[in-house]
Design a protein around this motif. Structure first.
Motif, PDB file in Angstrom:
ATOM      1  N   PRO A  55       0.806  -1.233   0.000  1.00 28.93           N
ATOM      2  CA  PRO A  55       0.000   0.000   0.000  1.00 28.93           C
ATOM      3  C   PRO A  55       0.834   1.276   0.000  1.00 28.93           C
ATOM      4  N   LYS A  56       2.111   1.161   0.403  1.00 30.47           N
ATOM      5  CA  LYS A  56       2.959   2.350   0.491  1.00 30.47           C
ATOM      6  C   LYS A  56       3.641   2.694  -0.829  1.00 30.47           C
ATOM      7  N   VAL A  57       3.801   1.721  -1.711  1.00 33.16           N
ATOM      8  CA  VAL A  57       4.561   1.974  -2.944  1.00 33.16           C
ATOM      9  C   VAL A  57       3.664   2.322  -4.129  1.00 33.16           C
ATOM     10  N   VAL A  58       2.344   2.186  -3.975  1.00 34.51           N
ATOM     11  CA  VAL A  58       1.447   2.522  -5.081  1.00 34.51           C
ATOM     12  C   VAL A  58       1.040   3.989  -4.992  1.00 34.51           C
ATOM     13  N   ASP A  59       0.595   4.521  -6.120  1.00 31.20           N
ATOM     14  CA  ASP A  59       0.246   5.937  -6.184  1.00 31.20           C
ATOM     15  C   ASP A  59      -1.158   6.221  -5.670  1.00 31.20           C
ATOM     16  N   HIS A  60      -2.020   5.190  -5.667  1.00 29.40           N
ATOM     17  CA  HIS A  60      -3.420   5.396  -5.299  1.00 29.40           C
ATOM     18  C   HIS A  60      -3.958   4.139  -4.640  1.00 29.40           C
ATOM     19  N   PRO A  61      -4.844   4.274  -3.635  1.00 24.00           N
ATOM     20  CA  PRO A  61      -5.399   3.080  -2.975  1.00 24.00           C
ATOM     21  C   PRO A  61      -6.057   2.096  -3.943  1.00 24.00           C
ATOM     22  N   ASP A  62      -6.615   2.608  -5.041  1.00 23.16           N
ATOM     23  CA  ASP A  62      -7.248   1.710  -6.019  1.00 23.16           C
ATOM     24  C   ASP A  62      -6.242   0.799  -6.711  1.00 23.16           C
ATOM     25  N   ASP A  63      -4.947   1.134  -6.590  1.00 23.11           N
ATOM     26  CA  ASP A  63      -3.906   0.318  -7.219  1.00 23.11           C
ATOM     27  C   ASP A  63      -3.478  -0.859  -6.348  1.00 23.11           C
ATOM     28  N   ILE A  64      -3.920  -0.895  -5.093  1.00 24.41           N
ATOM     29  CA  ILE A  64      -3.447  -1.936  -4.176  1.00 24.41           C
ATOM     30  C   ILE A  64      -3.789  -3.342  -4.677  1.00 24.41           C
ATOM     31  N   PRO A  65      -5.036  -3.626  -5.129  1.00 21.19           N
ATOM     32  CA  PRO A  65      -5.312  -4.991  -5.603  1.00 21.19           C
ATOM     33  C   PRO A  65      -4.422  -5.412  -6.765  1.00 21.19           C
ATOM     34  N   THR A  66      -4.166  -4.506  -7.713  1.00 22.45           N
ATOM     35  CA  THR A  66      -3.334  -4.850  -8.866  1.00 22.45           C
ATOM     36  C   THR A  66      -1.900  -5.123  -8.432  1.00 22.45           C
ATOM     37  N   ALA A  67      -1.368  -4.239  -7.568  1.00 18.11           N
ATOM     38  CA  ALA A  67      -0.003  -4.440  -7.076  1.00 18.11           C
ATOM     39  C   ALA A  67       0.102  -5.729  -6.273  1.00 18.11           C
ATOM     40  N   THR A  68      -0.919  -6.010  -5.470  1.00 14.34           N
ATOM     41  CA  THR A  68      -0.932  -7.255  -4.692  1.00 14.34           C
ATOM     42  C   THR A  68      -0.937  -8.459  -5.622  1.00 14.34           C
ATOM     43  N   ALA A  69      -1.706  -8.384  -6.697  1.00 16.84           N
ATOM     44  CA  ALA A  69      -1.770  -9.489  -7.656  1.00 16.84           C
ATOM     45  C   ALA A  69      -0.405  -9.754  -8.279  1.00 16.84           C
ATOM     46  N   ILE A  70       0.324  -8.689  -8.618  1.00 18.88           N
ATOM     47  CA  ILE A  70       1.646  -8.863  -9.220  1.00 18.88           C
ATOM     48  C   ILE A  70       2.609  -9.514  -8.234  1.00 18.88           C
ATOM     49  N   VAL A  71       2.606  -9.018  -6.998  1.00 23.60           N
ATOM     50  CA  VAL A  71       3.494  -9.588  -5.979  1.00 23.60           C
ATOM     51  C   VAL A  71       3.085 -11.026  -5.659  1.00 23.60           C
ATOM     52  N   LEU A  72       1.792 -11.280  -5.629  1.00 24.95           N
ATOM     53  CA  LEU A  72       1.301 -12.633  -5.362  1.00 24.95           C
ATOM     54  C   LEU A  72       1.740 -13.598  -6.462  1.00 24.95           C
ATOM     55  N   PHE A  73       1.805 -13.116  -7.691  1.00 21.77           N
ATOM     56  CA  PHE A  73       2.290 -13.961  -8.787  1.00 21.77           C
ATOM     57  C   PHE A  73       3.724 -14.417  -8.514  1.00 21.77           C
ATOM     58  N   PHE A  74       4.568 -13.498  -8.052  1.00 20.37           N
ATOM     59  CA  PHE A  74       5.946 -13.867  -7.714  1.00 20.37           C
ATOM     60  C   PHE A  74       5.969 -14.897  -6.591  1.00 20.37           C
ATOM     61  N   GLN A  75       5.097 -14.730  -5.590  1.00 21.74           N
ATOM     62  CA  GLN A  75       5.066 -15.688  -4.482  1.00 21.74           C
ATOM     63  C   GLN A  75       4.618 -17.070  -4.964  1.00 21.74           C
ATOM     64  N   GLN A  76       3.572 -17.110  -5.778  1.00 24.36           N
ATOM     65  CA  GLN A  76       3.064 -18.396  -6.247  1.00 24.36           C
ATOM     66  C   GLN A  76       4.075 -19.090  -7.154  1.00 24.36           C
ATOM     67  N   MET A  77       4.784 -18.333  -7.973  1.00 25.26           N
ATOM     68  CA  MET A  77       5.819 -18.936  -8.814  1.00 25.26           C
ATOM     69  C   MET A  77       6.953 -19.478  -7.956  1.00 25.26           C
ATOM     70  N   ALA A  78       7.286 -18.764  -6.874  1.00 26.53           N
ATOM     71  CA  ALA A  78       8.312 -19.250  -5.950  1.00 26.53           C
ATOM     72  C   ALA A  78       7.869 -20.547  -5.300  1.00 26.53           C
ATOM     73  N   ALA A  79       6.591 -20.606  -4.897  1.00 28.52           N
ATOM     74  CA  ALA A  79       6.066 -21.831  -4.288  1.00 28.52           C
ATOM     75  C   ALA A  79       6.083 -22.986  -5.277  1.00 28.52           C
ATOM     76  N   LEU A  80       5.784 -22.684  -6.537  1.00 29.13           N
ATOM     77  CA  LEU A  80       5.747 -23.718  -7.568  1.00 29.13           C
ATOM     78  C   LEU A  80       7.147 -24.223  -7.902  1.00 29.13           C
TER      79      LEU A  80
END
Length: 416
Positions: free
Chosen positions: A348-373
């Motif tokens: 939430p601190k690195v995005v420009d707007h609160p509406d960007d939080i879900p999109t940014a979370t999705a991108i970071v979550l992709f990295f986590q899921q790929m790491a798990a895989l």
């Protein structure tokens, strides 16, 4: 004037208040349900292979399917969450978990069983994208560390409860179906709790972190996907998470294998050590969030976590005694207990707007899921090639942890 300022400050810090913690716990329970659904297959894989008459190759595909679906859903999950909202996302996630669990319970066909894992994986993939913005909405940025720290132990809690519970039940009854039934009951209970208790705040925070009345909704807002993709801080956070999760998750899956094949430590003793790691992690997660709120920095604790992870990877597969695992447990807590909190609370601190939080979370979550895989596959391939867990830990896993530290330092000015 001072009394007015104090009154306004009290309003700012108290109004988000108590109900945010109710939402945090309900969302956290929804999160816990997902890795519990995942774990039941990995813990009971020998029984499932016997029941479905398949080999390890098929069963490894069954286990990987859960992560694969979650990884595929990570990026589009941001769009889905933005279109349907957080509450509906959580409800759909739990419905998928229930539907997949029912199918897995009743089927005797391996194809349908794999389909059940796909359906359950959909639920797992959606929850993480919605959780961070749903919880963050209730708390000002300076006080999000602890609630997001609580959220970040959802996988740890599943690993703390699931293995011993599932293996204990199977040992007593000799059938995997009761474990599916228990997970189904838990999913249903959490769904009912979510429907009754989950709410979204009637306020929001302005650019000065002051509480203001929430503007009336004008329907789903357009997804600012391109803007988020151009934000280098989001990528830095995601890559750091990937570098820390690949070795951490990969090594976690091979701890009992290492103990039973290369040391005199029994599986039961190693399971106890893993449980201790999980317990310590459950305390370190919210504590790390609290400390980061106090010092106003995520990146400083990221440094501590990356260093702890590098030492953990270097030591863990060289440790051959129970006593020797004491520093390993401590470094494990620094690696696994700090970095998830710092990552989720940084978004939430690195995005420009609160509406960007879900999109940014999705991108970071992709990295986590790929790491798990990939984590277990990478470590397994290294051990198979070189025949040594110690070699893999020292010369492959530790450098990957250290690479995360390099990225933190390189991206220092972009990180909160």
């Amino acid at each position: 004037m001072k009394s007015a300022n104090k009154s306004e400050k009290a309003r700012i810090t108290s109004r988000p208040g108590a109900y945010g913690w109710v939402v945090t716990i309900v969302v956290w329970l929804t999160g816990v349900a997902m890795p519990l659904n995942m774990l039941k297959v990995s813990i009971l894989s020998p029984a499932l292979m016997s029941s479905f008459n398949v080999g390890t190759d098929v069963m490894s595909s069954v286990m990987a399917m859960f992560y694969l679906v979650a990884a595929i859903l990570a990026i589009p999950g941001g769009l889905i969450v933005q279109k349907i909202g957080y509450r509906t996302t959580f409800v759909i996630s739990l419905i998928c978990a229930i539907a997949g669990g029912v199918l897995g319970y009743v089927t005797q066909d391996i194809g349908l069983f794999i389909l059940s894992r796909v359906v359950e994986g959909i639920g797992f993939g959606l929850v993480g994208t919605a959780a961070v913005p749903a919880i963050s909405a209730w708390f000002p940025p300076s006080k999000r560390g602890v609630p997001l720290g609580i959220w970040s132990i959802y996988v740890t809690m599943a690993f703390l409860v699931g293995p011993r519970l599932f293996s204990g039940i199977y040992t007593n009854v000799g059938d995997y179906h009761p474990i599916w039934a228990i997970c189904l009951i838990f999913n249903i209970v959490v769904l009912v709790a979510l429907i009754i208790l989950y709410r979204e705040p009637s306020f929001e925070f302005d650019e000065n972190n002051r509480v203001i009345d929430k503007k009336p909704s004008e329907g789903p807002k357009p997804m600012r996907f391109a803007q988020v993709l151009r934000n280098p801080a989001v990528w830095i956070v995601g890559i750091i998470f990937f570098c820390e999760e690949v070795p951490f998750l990969g090594m976690s899956n091979f701890l009992t294998t290492y103990a039973t094949t290369e040391t005199d430590i029994s599986m039961n003793v190693m399971s106890t050590i893993i449980s201790i790691m999980a317990i310590v992690g459950c305390f370190v997660n919210p504590l790390a969030g609290r400390i980061s709120d106090k010092i106003g920095s995520n990146k400083k604790l990221m440094v501590v976590s990356c260093i702890g992870g590098t030492i953990y990877a270097w030591l863990v597969f060289q440790t051959t005694t129970v006593e020797g695992f004491v520093p390993v447990v401590i470094c494990n807590a620094l690696a696994g207990g700090i970095i998830p909190v710092m990552i989720w609370s940084a978004i939430p601190k690195v995005v420009d707007h609160p509406d960007d939080i879900p999109t940014a979370t999705a991108i970071v979550l992709f990295f986590q899921q790929m790491a798990a895989l990939l984590g277990s596959k990478i470590l397994g391939a290294i051990v198979a090639q070189f025949g040594s867990f110690a070699f893999a830990g020292q010369f492959f896993m530790a450098p990957i942890f250290a690479l995360g530290l390099v990225i933190v330092i390189a991206g220092w000015k972009k990180l909160p």
